[in-house]
Design an enzyme around this catalytic site. Sequence first.
Site, PDB file in Angstrom:
ATOM      1  CG  HIS A 293     -13.173   3.293   3.468  1.00 21.00           C
ATOM      2  ND1 HIS A 293     -13.931   4.290   4.045  1.00 21.00           N
ATOM      3  CD2 HIS A 293     -11.880   3.623   3.700  1.00 21.00           C
ATOM      4  CE1 HIS A 293     -13.131   5.193   4.596  1.00 21.00           C
ATOM      5  NE2 HIS A 293     -11.880   4.808   4.400  1.00 21.00           N
TER       6      HIS A 293
ATOM      7  CG  HIS B 275     -14.080   1.656   7.016  1.00 20.29           C
ATOM      8  ND1 HIS B 275     -13.284   0.558   6.801  1.00 20.29           N
ATOM      9  CD2 HIS B 275     -13.230   2.701   7.181  1.00 20.29           C
ATOM     10  CE1 HIS B 275     -12.008   0.913   6.832  1.00 20.29           C
ATOM     11  NE2 HIS B 275     -11.949   2.215   7.065  1.00 20.29           N
TER      12      HIS B 275
ATOM     13  N   GLY C  64     -12.583   4.759  10.417  1.00 20.35           N
ATOM     14  CA  GLY C  64     -11.134   4.830  10.667  1.00 20.35           C
ATOM     15  C   GLY C  64     -10.736   6.287  10.659  1.00 20.35           C
ATOM     16  CG  ASN C  65      -6.744   7.982  10.225  1.00 23.99           C
ATOM     17  OD1 ASN C  65      -6.936   8.335  11.392  1.00 23.99           O
ATOM     18  ND2 ASN C  65      -5.623   7.436   9.803  1.00 23.99           N
TER      19      ASN C  65
ATOM     20  CG  ASN D 187      -1.821   1.150   1.325  1.00 22.94           C
ATOM     21  OD1 ASN D 187      -1.714   2.092   0.535  1.00 22.94           O
ATOM     22  ND2 ASN D 187      -2.739   1.117   2.273  1.00 22.94           N
TER      23      ASN D 187
ATOM     24  N   GLY E 226     -14.901   2.036  14.784  1.00 25.08           N
ATOM     25  CA  GLY E 226     -16.018   1.087  14.723  1.00 25.08           C
ATOM     26  C   GLY E 226     -15.770  -0.149  15.573  1.00 25.08           C
TER      27      GLY E 226
ATOM     28  CG  ASN F  82     -10.817  -0.708  19.012  1.00 25.96           C
ATOM     29  OD1 ASN F  82     -10.797  -1.760  19.643  1.00 25.96           O
ATOM     30  ND2 ASN F  82     -10.123  -0.519  17.902  1.00 25.96           N
TER      31      ASN F  82
ATOM     32  CD  GLU G 201      -8.966  -1.388   4.200  1.00 27.76           C
ATOM     33  OE1 GLU G 201      -9.042  -0.752   3.143  1.00 27.76           O
ATOM     34  OE2 GLU G 201      -8.775  -0.857   5.306  1.00 27.76           O
TER      35      GLU G 201
ATOM     36  CG  ASP H 212      -7.111   9.350  18.686  1.00 26.95           C
ATOM     37  OD1 ASP H 212      -8.150   8.689  18.919  1.00 26.95           O
ATOM     38  OD2 ASP H 212      -5.970   8.857  18.657  1.00 26.95           O
TER      39      ASP H 212
ATOM     40  NE  ARG I 137     -10.364  12.594   5.264  1.00 24.82           N
ATOM     41  CZ  ARG I 137     -10.269  11.361   4.776  1.00 24.82           C
ATOM     42  NH1 ARG I 137     -11.129  10.947   3.862  1.00 24.82           N
ATOM     43  NH2 ARG I 137      -9.336  10.556   5.202  1.00 24.82           N
TER      44      ARG I 137
ATOM     45  NE  ARG J 239      -6.207   1.768   0.089  1.00 23.58           N
ATOM     46  CZ  ARG J 239      -6.193   2.953   0.684  1.00 23.58           C
ATOM     47  NH1 ARG J 239      -5.060   3.475   1.078  1.00 23.58           N
ATOM     48  NH2 ARG J 239      -7.324   3.601   0.874  1.00 23.58           N
TER      49      ARG J 239
ATOM     50  NE  ARG K   4      -7.068   5.954  20.050  1.00 20.54           N
ATOM     51  CZ  ARG K   4      -6.052   5.396  19.402  1.00 20.54           C
ATOM     52  NH1 ARG K   4      -5.624   4.204  19.752  1.00 20.54           N
ATOM     53  NH2 ARG K   4      -5.458   6.021  18.414  1.00 20.54           N
TER      54      ARG K   4
END
Lengths: 400, 305
Positions: free
Chosen positions: A181, A209, A211-212, A7, A334, A336, A387, A284, A242, A92, A286
Amino acid sequence: MKVLVLNCGSSSIKYQLFDMTNTTVMAKGLIQRVGMAGSTVDYRKGDDGKKKVYECDVLDHKIGIQKIFELLTSGEDAVLKSLEEIGAVGHRIVHGGDKFSNSVLIDAEVKKAISDCIVFAPLHNPPNLKGVEAVDEILPKIKQVAVFDTAFHQTMKPEAYIYAIPYMFYEKHRIRRYGFHGTSHRYVASRAAKLLGKPLNELKLITVHLGNGCSVCAIDKGRSLDTSMGHTPLEGLAMGTRCGDLDPALILHIMKQYELTISEMDNLLNKHSGVLGISQISSDLRDLEDDWPNKSERANLALNVYSHRIKKYIGAYMAVLDGCDAVIWTAGVGENSPIVRGIVHGEMSWLGIKLDLEKNEVTWRGAEGDITTPDSKVKELVIPTNEELVIAQDTMECIS
Amino acid sequence: MSHKTVVVYGAATIGQELVQAVATAGCDVILIDHSEEMLKKGLDRVEAALDAEIARWGLTTGEKRAIMSRIKSSTQVNDAAKGWLVIETLKETLEVKRQLFKELDVICKPETILASNSATISITEISADCKHPQRTIAMHFQSPIAKVPLVEISRGLKTDEATFAAAVRFANMMHKTTISVYDCPGFVTTRIILPMINQAVKVLEEGIAPCEQIDTAMKLGFGLNAGPLSLADKIGIDTVVFYLENLYTETFDQSYLPAKLLKKLVRAGYKGVKSNRGFYRYGEDGLRIDNSGLKIEQLTQATAR
């Protein structure tokens, strides 16, 4: 057969070597700061071996890939005797435009098509292509396969992918929804079918999905009907930095009022927005969930906006699919975040979702499973995405 | 020494902007100036410019940290040897530039590229005392460098192809479009914009229209980002005069004879944005003060004083 998955990003290369006879990871790692000072190469033997970090000059993707080959074949952690053991390389590729609805064996024509799609993904396709060309130069005879982020969504119908702007933009410039994705949505959908014990072509699924980048996909009988990301990965859900969906008039208004250039506005929407923009604390999740809900009002607001948008898409896709057997949660957030899943599914019982609060709390950190009560009409599954594995499997399929 | 390191010589405005742009493009950069004070001021300005970018959402704080970490500074000319490319941004006078190039020619390895940011002086002349003139070239970055997507490249008569190709590659890496000329002081932009500034000053001198109206007319009429007088303030009125005189000497074209008012302003120390006063007045933040244009009726007094 051994398959190397690559990737290649603009300044990074992620790699994983699979032994496909027993589907195990032989080695994996990441090169950072390609083409910059202070590049690092990390390498781990096996799926969870000890990570070793090397500092060396990686001036371009070719040097990076050469370094990966070197680590795989020499030194105490070598897993290959020679490069000839590698049967194929899977890449990828972010954008395949509307030319590819499946993974394909790479030839001159495919390379040209990937290059033609640079206009759609100016930051991603060029380094993707550099990776392909570098492998070509080092191992001229090896078979290479392209696995596109956009391919899975090529089953969308025009009503889902056409934007309500003058049709000329579609006809002349292929401006439309492509979605991203795809590899992840496809993987978790087929994994969900296994967990639910039903064939994929009998299921209506919504895959989330997070993620970032974040996207939702409506999947009917294993085919993507609609997805939240659009012509670029900026549309849809609110993400770490974003903005996702936005009144397009705001862009004009803000650019005019603050006299912003195109690149400043681009940065505002891609890097300064999302939960970072709202909370002004972090991109983030978290950090925002730390001590939730007592962290701060703004942290809560960011989490609520983020979750509300997901809820809206799930509701919309239930209508698009005319039903739903299961909602699947995947990728970093998703997999965590019981908090986000909890906020989204609070007060959704009318739509047939009953969250099992306890299961929701304990299903994270790589755990897989159903987080709803036995009487929930719609199931909620947490499924860690993979992936790289899909790319390796597609590669095997394309070369056989 | 790294093949990625670029040296910028001179910590005045253009030097600051160039350091910022080069580091933003991902290269390591060393800013050299003989004055410790200028270096400190220069780096402070770079940091302030990056902060302003963050405030305009053009950059993130993480990106700023990465950019600042790529910038080093030095008062030692010898440190120029650490770069594969040295770009000079000194005052627009031949002697100063020629002397520096002579020094750099000795300090740097023969393959190091020596570039001048000069807009109006012949690169062939600047490198006249160099033993290896084939590696010299003029690269004119225009202010504000972060925003202007153009670099004008002028090859000296002795510049070789490899040097030219490397200069174009470097400019493209910084996401700039290049245009190239052969040993032509003024390139294209400076050559054409100077007569416009000069005419605007004459229009002001003759009392045809006040500063604000001249600038508004040219801005709106031709879709320019800035009017000619405000542009002169940004370039620096002293620099405009240097440019005009250099190009007049080069071409003997009357349109490059500096308007009288330009010279008067320079003598009075009204050099534009950098001295907080030129055709307009500016606050300490460099922003123009409203209705501060030089008034035509005060001109005789203001300039006579």
